[in-house]
Design an enzyme around this catalytic site. Sequence first.
Site, PDB file in Angstrom:
ATOM      1  CD  GLU A  12      35.059 -55.605  15.283  1.00 24.22           C
ATOM      2  OE1 GLU A  12      36.202 -55.090  15.164  1.00 24.22           O
ATOM      3  OE2 GLU A  12      34.375 -55.491  16.303  1.00 24.22           O
ATOM      4  CG  ASN A  34      29.920 -60.617  16.209  1.00 24.69           C
ATOM      5  OD1 ASN A  34      28.710 -60.530  16.345  1.00 24.69           O
ATOM      6  ND2 ASN A  34      30.765 -60.004  17.035  1.00 24.69           N
ATOM      7  CG  HIS A  76      28.979 -51.939  20.006  1.00 27.18           C
ATOM      8  ND1 HIS A  76      28.934 -52.055  21.379  1.00 27.18           N
ATOM      9  CD2 HIS A  76      29.681 -53.003  19.555  1.00 27.18           C
ATOM     10  CE1 HIS A  76      29.582 -53.155  21.750  1.00 27.18           C
ATOM     11  NE2 HIS A  76      30.038 -53.745  20.662  1.00 27.18           N
ATOM     12  CD  GLU A 100      30.492 -57.504  20.242  1.00 27.93           C
ATOM     13  OE1 GLU A 100      31.003 -56.373  20.454  1.00 27.93           O
ATOM     14  OE2 GLU A 100      31.066 -58.394  19.586  1.00 27.93           O
ATOM     15  CG  ASP A 140      27.319 -50.808  23.998  1.00 30.06           C
ATOM     16  OD1 ASP A 140      27.261 -50.417  22.810  1.00 30.06           O
ATOM     17  OD2 ASP A 140      28.393 -51.152  24.529  1.00 30.06           O
TER      18      ASP A 140
END
Length: 360
Positions: A170, A211, A247, A276, A278
Amino acid sequence: MRHMNRFRLPALALAAGTLLSTVVAVQPASAGGGGQGPSLRTLADRAGVRIGTAVDMTALADDRTYRRTTGRDYNSVTAENAMKWESVEPERGVHNWKPADDLVRYARAHGQVVRGHTLVWHSQLPVWLTDGVADGSIGRAELRKILRDHITAEVKRYKGKIQQWDVVNEVFEEDGSLRNSIWLRELGPSYIADAFRWAHAADPKAKLFLNDYNVEGVNAKSTAYYELAKRLRAEGVPVQGFGIQGHLAIQYGFPGQVAENLARFGALGMQTAFTEVDVRMILPVDETKQATQASYYRRLLDACLGARSCRSFTVWGFTDKYSWVPGVFEGQGSATPMDETYGRKPAYEALREGLAAGRR
């Protein structure tokens, strides 16, 4: 539980495409995610992709169904929090490796690979570090050494046991500018290249990733990563992978140009991965929302299976029982492929069907 104190911006553009044509019925809850048909990891092995999950170490120790499902359905695991700096070195020079060691040991016993997460991040740093920088007791030169020592110690400890590392996490804002983090302010942008070089020196065989979130499709943020990776690789920096967190939230629409985004990083000679995933929704849950959620999971997975560069697809937890989403996004949840009782949602079946269909 504690995870990432991030609030995503609704920056995802609505893309062309339709929802899954039918709503797949939710399977009844069963111990360990059992039931008819092969497991996710069996299908993933056939498809030539790693299917992974983030792992809550307390749940792994205390919840038998969670532990069994982790081993049954996933051939890759990521430490949700156990490898982050505040966890492994809560006091300066005092390390707590046990939770991370336990995950690596579990993975080995269950024939799983491990993704390391994460070496350099602006969040979940130990208090001794942030306070020391804030009060001036840790200066620039010392901070750089501390960062190098941290990366070297953690990567060397798990040398040969970690398949992929999220080296820097990030580092860009939504507009493509570098995040104004403690690392940028104190060390300048060179910390990114340094981190990759130090990690590579500590374990030359591990694949090293950038990432971030909101980089699923082509946009200002993902383009900033593309330009950074292109430049660093040209300089010989061992940037080997691009991790797309995934996400998503159904109220913002599905991101555009996901396949194109994967393709351009692949053209640089890099691996790609969804790291990651979801898909949250505004509660309460209904069948329409679940169908939309299932389509988002499937479309991300299809994008991965359609890209030769994409080697792994990781969900950020597989059961709502331990999901980080409700604690960060008020009024939202139901983000994982299983409900709180390990019942399979349409999203789970969408992943099974996608893996069964295999590489595109």
